[in-house]
Design a protein around this motif. Structure first.
Motif, PDB file in Angstrom:
ATOM      1  N   ALA A  84       0.883  -1.213   0.018  1.00 56.84           N
ATOM      2  CA  ALA A  84      -0.069   0.098   0.068  1.00 56.84           C
ATOM      3  C   ALA A  84       0.874   1.184   0.088  1.00 56.84           C
ATOM      4  O   ALA A  84       2.080   1.255   0.491  1.00 56.84           O
ATOM      5  CB  ALA A  84      -0.850   0.060   1.353  1.00 56.84           C
ATOM      6  N   PRO A  85       0.296   2.403  -0.651  1.00 58.34           N
ATOM      7  CA  PRO A  85       1.063   3.689  -0.409  1.00 58.34           C
ATOM      8  C   PRO A  85       1.619   3.957   0.990  1.00 58.34           C
ATOM      9  O   PRO A  85       2.819   4.497   0.992  1.00 58.34           O
ATOM     10  CB  PRO A  85       0.190   4.713  -0.964  1.00 58.34           C
ATOM     11  N   GLU A  86       0.843   3.977   1.883  1.00 60.84           N
ATOM     12  CA  GLU A  86       1.350   4.314   3.215  1.00 60.84           C
ATOM     13  C   GLU A  86       2.347   3.244   3.786  1.00 60.84           C
ATOM     14  O   GLU A  86       3.161   3.603   4.616  1.00 60.84           O
ATOM     15  CB  GLU A  86      -0.083   4.291   4.249  1.00 60.84           C
ATOM     16  N   VAL A  87       2.628   2.324   3.206  1.00 63.36           N
ATOM     17  CA  VAL A  87       3.708   1.245   3.501  1.00 63.36           C
ATOM     18  C   VAL A  87       5.094   2.169   3.164  1.00 63.36           C
ATOM     19  O   VAL A  87       5.874   2.132   3.843  1.00 63.36           O
ATOM     20  CB  VAL A  87       3.732   0.119   3.071  1.00 63.36           C
ATOM     21  N   TYR A  88       5.008   2.522   1.920  1.00 66.18           N
ATOM     22  CA  TYR A  88       6.219   3.226   1.377  1.00 66.18           C
ATOM     23  C   TYR A  88       6.395   4.319   2.246  1.00 66.18           C
ATOM     24  O   TYR A  88       7.637   4.854   2.396  1.00 66.18           O
ATOM     25  CB  TYR A  88       6.028   3.711   0.066  1.00 66.18           C
ATOM     26  N   ALA A  89       5.541   5.044   2.670  1.00 65.13           N
ATOM     27  CA  ALA A  89       5.440   6.164   3.883  1.00 65.13           C
ATOM     28  C   ALA A  89       6.017   5.987   5.228  1.00 65.13           C
ATOM     29  O   ALA A  89       6.214   6.755   5.982  1.00 65.13           O
ATOM     30  CB  ALA A  89       4.286   6.935   3.494  1.00 65.13           C
ATOM     31  N   CYS A 122     -11.010  -1.409  -1.642  1.00 65.35           N
ATOM     32  CA  CYS A 122      -9.950  -2.199  -1.087  1.00 65.35           C
ATOM     33  C   CYS A 122      -8.604  -1.026  -1.525  1.00 65.35           C
ATOM     34  O   CYS A 122      -7.729  -1.062  -0.709  1.00 65.35           O
ATOM     35  CB  CYS A 122      -9.529  -3.449  -1.572  1.00 65.35           C
ATOM     36  N   LEU A 123      -8.640  -0.607  -2.667  1.00 63.87           N
ATOM     37  CA  LEU A 123      -7.477   0.192  -3.152  1.00 63.87           C
ATOM     38  C   LEU A 123      -7.555   1.706  -2.708  1.00 63.87           C
ATOM     39  O   LEU A 123      -6.730   2.427  -2.995  1.00 63.87           O
ATOM     40  CB  LEU A 123      -7.217   0.043  -4.389  1.00 63.87           C
ATOM     41  N   ALA A 156      -5.745   5.198   2.712  1.00 59.02           N
ATOM     42  CA  ALA A 156      -6.198   4.459   4.080  1.00 59.02           C
ATOM     43  C   ALA A 156      -7.318   5.026   4.855  1.00 59.02           C
ATOM     44  O   ALA A 156      -7.911   4.258   5.537  1.00 59.02           O
ATOM     45  CB  ALA A 156      -4.611   4.405   4.807  1.00 59.02           C
ATOM     46  N   SER A 157      -7.326   6.254   4.757  1.00 63.18           N
ATOM     47  CA  SER A 157      -8.369   7.041   5.751  1.00 63.18           C
ATOM     48  C   SER A 157      -9.748   6.562   5.150  1.00 63.18           C
ATOM     49  O   SER A 157     -10.801   6.773   6.100  1.00 63.18           O
ATOM     50  CB  SER A 157      -8.125   8.466   5.426  1.00 63.18           C
ATOM     51  N   ARG A 158     -10.231   6.112   4.069  1.00 63.75           N
ATOM     52  CA  ARG A 158     -11.223   5.754   3.455  1.00 63.75           C
ATOM     53  C   ARG A 158     -11.624   4.210   3.372  1.00 63.75           C
ATOM     54  O   ARG A 158     -12.505   3.800   2.700  1.00 63.75           O
ATOM     55  CB  ARG A 158     -11.813   6.483   2.406  1.00 63.75           C
ATOM     56  N   ARG A 159     -10.342   3.596   3.580  1.00 62.21           N
ATOM     57  CA  ARG A 159     -10.380   2.269   3.066  1.00 62.21           C
ATOM     58  C   ARG A 159     -11.197   1.366   4.224  1.00 62.21           C
ATOM     59  O   ARG A 159     -10.680   1.357   5.362  1.00 62.21           O
ATOM     60  CB  ARG A 159      -8.956   1.644   2.906  1.00 62.21           C
ATOM     61  N   PRO A 160     -11.969   0.403   3.735  1.00 61.47           N
ATOM     62  CA  PRO A 160     -12.826  -0.452   4.984  1.00 61.47           C
ATOM     63  C   PRO A 160     -11.815  -1.447   5.667  1.00 61.47           C
ATOM     64  O   PRO A 160     -10.765  -1.659   4.953  1.00 61.47           O
ATOM     65  CB  PRO A 160     -13.889  -1.128   4.149  1.00 61.47           C
ATOM     66  N   SER A 161     -12.308  -1.874   6.510  1.00 60.03           N
ATOM     67  CA  SER A 161     -11.696  -3.100   7.310  1.00 60.03           C
ATOM     68  C   SER A 161     -11.939  -4.613   6.751  1.00 60.03           C
ATOM     69  O   SER A 161     -13.149  -4.414   5.889  1.00 60.03           O
ATOM     70  CB  SER A 161     -12.145  -3.026   8.781  1.00 60.03           C
ATOM     71  N   ALA A 162     -11.223  -5.300   6.796  1.00 60.19           N
ATOM     72  CA  ALA A 162     -11.765  -6.799   6.367  1.00 60.19           C
ATOM     73  C   ALA A 162     -13.152  -6.975   6.927  1.00 60.19           C
ATOM     74  O   ALA A 162     -13.628  -7.560   6.078  1.00 60.19           O
ATOM     75  CB  ALA A 162     -10.585  -7.744   6.828  1.00 60.19           C
TER      76      ALA A 162
END
Length: 424
Positions: free
Chosen positions: A208-213, A276-277, A280-286
């Motif tokens: 995910a993009p936030e992982v790179y951050a 799913c993509l 992160a702030s708008r991504r739902p949980s599993a």
């Protein structure tokens, strides 16, 4: 004696004999597991062999890791031990199960062995490529199982950090998929904690993009899951148009989606992957994704749950009423839900090796008695210990699901109705 069964005398005075040795080349310290010299898979430092569990009479996978390959750095050794310790604590129907582990100091090269479930059909990536004609219903079934496992992990603070189809394993004869390979997984101390969210680890195409951050939580796994779905429906590896990880990094951090996404023509599938993509702030949980309309389309039960026992989303909205009489099934070990899953109260049995503890899943106890709410022989009515329970549901045209649960005493007192609307 390991690997040889005694034959009793036939009564004519003949000496006892032995069945032929099954061909083990190694046994574990307890004598329970025997390893064959058949390699199922091999990586840079780990070899997976076929083995046999004599206690349960079933084949298993014997994983052998040569510690020499990890002595070059303490971080790699710590990662190996961390994976084994984590696997020991997990008990869920959609998560690979670890049966035993031990170090072999007598080997020519010091090794760590651990025995896991044997998956007959390889990884989901291999399985999907082998069966390209699998339909949308099959993909939904796989998705529900993976999300069910992710929801279990995330509820316990576990972030997988390397979820991809290569790390999801298949028992094809049962249509069963399970999350495995926890080598990069970590455990957060508590929800919202920055612990374990500062390392850039994973497979670039699925990160995910936030992982790179270097700032993320369990929702990074949901992004990776979305890439898994994309691979399942297109049979293409995400960002296969890129020739170098740096190119992938630039696209992901710039918000450019993989080219394969634009080949998805089904609007329901595309919308599901887009959720799913999402950032992160708008991504739902599993757990939230389990109730997505895309996963409710399969024929079968009224709310779209087939016979694969993935009804976790339903539990998010319908909790077992406290008035249910738990003595209704007195004498039984557990209650069998309408979809056939048997839930034995309590979680996995830690270090116990009896059959009961090994077969239990942590997620089972929450469904104790829930079958009483869906008893198909009572015409939507349930009578338990002087209580009438009625449940009715309807799918609306806009995709919402309306549920009504009514609980009342038979004498007319204590009548209460709970109405729920599940938004799409």
């Amino acid at each position: 004696m390991m690997g040889a069964l005694q034959l009793q005398s036939n009564g004519d005075g003949a000496a006892e004999g032995l069945l032929p040795d099954p061909g083990y080349v190694e046994v574990d310290p307890t004598g329970r597991y025997g390893r064959y010299n058949e390699i199922l898979g091999k990586g840079s430092s780990k070899t997976v062999y076929r083995a046999f569990d004599e206690h349960r009479g079933m084949e298993v996978a014997w994983n052998q890791v040569q510690l020499h390959d990890f002595l070059r750095g303490p971080a790699e050794l710590e990662r190996l031990y961390g994976e084994i310790h984590l696997l020991k604590s997990l008990r869920h129907r959609a998560v690979m199960r670890l049966h035993a582990s031990w170090a072999d100091a007598a080997a020519p090269r010091l090794a760590v062995n651990f025995v896991t479930e044997l998956f007959t059909s390889g990884t989901l990536r291999q399985y999907r490529l082998r069966h390209p004609r699998a339909g949308a219903a099959a993909v939904r079934r796989w998705c529900r199982q993976i999300l069910d496992g992710l929801a279990y992990l995330h509820a316990r603070g576990v972030i997988h950090r390397d979820l991809k189809c290569d790390n999801i394993f298949v028992n094809g004869s049962q249509g069963q998929v399970k999350i495995g390979d926890f080598g990069l997984a970590t455990v957060a101390r508590r929800r919202g904690s920055p612990h374990a969210a500062r390392c850039v680890v994973g497979t670039p195409e699925f990160m995910a993009p936030e992982v790179y951050a270097e700032g993320y939580d369990e929702r990074a796994d949901v992004y990776s899951f979305g890439m898994c779905v994309l691979e399942m429906v297109t049979l293409e590896y995400p960002y296969s148009e890129c020739v170098h990880p740096v190119h992938i990094y630039k696209k992901v951090t710039s918000g450019i989606k993989p080219a394969a996404l634009y080949k998805v023509k089904d609007p329901a599938v595309r919308r599901f992957i887009d959720r799913c993509l999402a950032p992160a702030s708008r991504r739902p949980s599993a757990a939230e994704l389990l109730s997505d309309p895309f996963l409710q389309l399969e024929d079968g039960c009224g709310l779209g749950y087939g016979d694969d026992a993935d009804y976790s989303a339903m539990y998010n909205y319908l909790h077992q009423p406290a008035c249910l009489d738990h003595h209704h099934h007195a004498g039984s070990i557990g209650s069998t839900a309408s979809n056939g899953v048997v839930s034995n109260g309590g979680g996995g049995g830690g270090g116990r090796w009896d059959d009961e503890s090994e077969d239990e899943d942590d997620d089972g106890s929450m469904f104790q008695g829930i079958d009483q709410l869906f008893n198909e022989h009572e015409d939507d009515e349930l009578h338990v210990a002087g209580v009438d329970i009625t449940i009715k549901g309807k799918r609306m045209q806009d995709g919402r699901i309306f549920l009504r649960l009514r609980i009342a005493d038979k004498d007319g007192t204590g009548d209460g109705t709970l109405a729920l609307t599940i938004e799409r």
